[in-house]
Design an enzyme around this catalytic site. Structure first.
Site, short mmCIF file in Angstrom:
data_model
loop_
_atom_site.label_atom_id
_atom_site.label_comp_id
_atom_site.label_asym_id
_atom_site.label_seq_id
_atom_site.Cartn_x
_atom_site.Cartn_y
_atom_site.Cartn_z
N LYS A 11 0.83 -1.22 0.00
CA LYS A 11 0.00 0.00 0.00
C LYS A 11 0.86 1.27 0.00
O LYS A 11 0.61 2.18 -0.78
CB LYS A 11 -0.92 0.04 1.24
CG LYS A 11 -2.04 -0.97 1.22
CD LYS A 11 -3.06 -0.69 2.32
CE LYS A 11 -2.47 -0.72 3.72
NZ LYS A 11 -1.91 -2.03 4.13
N ARG B 193 -9.50 1.36 8.40
CA ARG B 193 -9.07 -0.02 8.65
C ARG B 193 -10.13 -0.79 9.43
O ARG B 193 -9.91 -1.95 9.76
CB ARG B 193 -7.80 0.00 9.46
CG ARG B 193 -6.57 -0.50 8.70
CD ARG B 193 -5.43 -0.32 9.65
NE ARG B 193 -4.23 -1.00 9.40
CZ ARG B 193 -3.15 -0.44 8.87
NH1 ARG B 193 -3.19 0.77 8.39
NH2 ARG B 193 -2.04 -1.11 8.79
N ARG C 156 11.29 -7.02 4.99
CA ARG C 156 11.17 -5.58 4.77
C ARG C 156 12.10 -4.80 5.69
O ARG C 156 12.22 -5.11 6.87
CB ARG C 156 9.72 -5.20 5.05
CG ARG C 156 9.35 -3.80 4.71
CD ARG C 156 7.89 -3.74 4.41
NE ARG C 156 7.11 -3.48 5.61
CZ ARG C 156 5.84 -3.05 5.57
NH1 ARG C 156 5.24 -2.88 4.41
NH2 ARG C 156 5.18 -2.84 6.67
N ARG D 269 11.03 -2.67 11.24
CA ARG D 269 9.97 -2.17 12.11
C ARG D 269 9.61 -3.25 13.13
O ARG D 269 9.54 -4.42 12.78
CB ARG D 269 8.72 -1.85 11.28
CG ARG D 269 8.84 -0.56 10.50
CD ARG D 269 7.74 -0.38 9.48
NE ARG D 269 6.40 -0.76 9.92
CZ ARG D 269 5.29 -0.58 9.18
NH1 ARG D 269 5.38 -0.01 7.99
NH2 ARG D 269 4.13 -0.97 9.62
N ARG E 9 -0.93 -9.24 13.07
CA ARG E 9 -1.46 -8.20 12.16
C ARG E 9 -2.37 -8.83 11.11
O ARG E 9 -3.39 -8.24 10.73
CB ARG E 9 -0.32 -7.44 11.50
CG ARG E 9 0.40 -6.52 12.47
CD ARG E 9 1.68 -5.98 11.89
NE ARG E 9 1.47 -5.02 10.83
CZ ARG E 9 2.41 -4.64 9.98
NH1 ARG E 9 3.61 -5.18 10.05
NH2 ARG E 9 2.14 -3.74 9.06
P1 AMP Z 1 0.86 0.72 8.51
O1 AMP Z 1 2.13 1.45 8.27
O2 AMP Z 1 -0.28 1.25 7.69
O3 AMP Z 1 1.01 -0.77 8.41
O4 AMP Z 1 0.44 1.03 10.04
C1 AMP Z 1 1.26 0.65 11.12
C2 AMP Z 1 0.45 0.54 12.39
O5 AMP Z 1 -0.15 1.80 12.70
C3 AMP Z 1 -0.71 -0.44 12.32
O6 AMP Z 1 -0.30 -1.78 12.55
C4 AMP Z 1 -1.60 0.10 13.43
O7 AMP Z 1 -1.11 -0.23 14.72
C5 AMP Z 1 -1.44 1.61 13.26
N1 AMP Z 1 -2.45 2.13 12.31
C6 AMP Z 1 -2.23 2.66 11.07
N2 AMP Z 1 -3.38 3.02 10.49
C7 AMP Z 1 -4.36 2.71 11.37
C8 AMP Z 1 -5.78 2.82 11.35
N3 AMP Z 1 -6.45 3.32 10.29
N4 AMP Z 1 -6.46 2.39 12.44
C9 AMP Z 1 -5.84 1.91 13.53
N5 AMP Z 1 -4.51 1.75 13.60
C10 AMP Z 1 -3.76 2.15 12.53
#
Ligand code: AMP
Length: 217
Positions: free
Chosen positions: A13, A88, A127, A160, A171
């Site tokens: 994404k 999400r 990653r 990360r 996740r």
């Molecule tokens: P990402 O980089 O999009 O994978 O986001 C990393 C982490 O941030 C996720 O695993 C969640 O803990 C948090 N996060 C990001 N976007 C959201 C969202 N829309 N709702 C809740 N938690 C989020």
């Protein structure tokens, strides 16, 4: 255009959002990036978010929705945006619909990046993210010239916490439970377009742009 990208963790994404946003001259709004920036800066929002992020859990809806509401009020988002990683959950999607309806606008399209679980695990565990510019590398598929160093800006690469094996499976579980229902939610609105997100990054971008074009992008 007002666009949303959905897909499991590791679907690409962030990478695709960058290309698509540049192609369409839209601001890319990534909730994960905003949370990580807050974590790095040690803000109260970052301290709260980190508790959830490190364990592979979602940050609570209310916190996330308020953050997105503030970000969408910025002038650069007035005429369009690409949301990456938000919504999400179904409550987040409903809140977004309401927020946009209050502004007299709506989403144009939701692009779903489709990848299976095995591929997600391979992608996430290899990653590596740059501490400097945030660029994402992969130890097998897109390795930097020198291990652990970003080719783009020379800073150190790191894994990360939420890309570590034990967190990845959590996740995926959270995705299946909380986020996958968005496919039906947006499908029912007639706004969902799914694209195959496997294969070379450039091929996926072409598929994404083609899909957007055929829906009026
Ligand atoms: P990402 O980089 O999009 O994978 O986001 C990393 C982490 O941030 C996720 O695993 C969640 O803990 C948090 N996060 C990001 N976007 C959201 C969202 N829309 N709702 C809740 N938690 C989020």
């Amino acid at each position: 255009m007002r666009l949303v990208l959905v897909g499991p963790p590791g679907a690409g994404k962030g990478t695709q959002a960058e290309f698509i946003a540049a192609h369409l001259a839209l601001p890319k709004i990534s909730t994960g990036d905003i949370f990580r920036a807050n974590v790095a800066a040690g803000t109260p929002l970052g301290v709260e978010a980190k508790r959830y992020m490190d364990g592979g859990q979602l940050v609570p809806d209310e916190v996330t929705i308020n953050m997105v509401r503030d970000r969408l009020a910025d002038p650069d988002a007035a005429d369009g945006f690409l949301l990456d990683g938000f919504p999400r959950t179904v409550p987040q999607a409903s809140a977004l619909d309401k927020l946009l309806a209050d502004l007299g606008v709506g989403l144009d399209l939701v692009l779903e990046l489709v990848v299976d679980d095995d591929e997600v695990i391979r992608r996430l565990s290899g990653r590596r993210t740059c501490r400097g510019c945030g660029k994402v590398w992969h130890i097998d598929f897109d390795a930097p010239t020198h291990e652990g160093v970003c080719d783009r800006c020379g800073n150190e690469l790191y894994q990360r916490d939420d890309d570590k094996a034990e967190t990845v499976s959590e996740r995926l579980r959270v995705y299946a439970r909380d986020t996958a229902p968005l496919v039906d939610f947006y499908g029912a609105q007639g706004k969902l377009v799914g694209i195959d997100a496997t294969g070379p990054v450039e091929d996926v971008t072409v598929r994404a742009i083609d899909a957007l074009r055929s829906y009026g992008g």
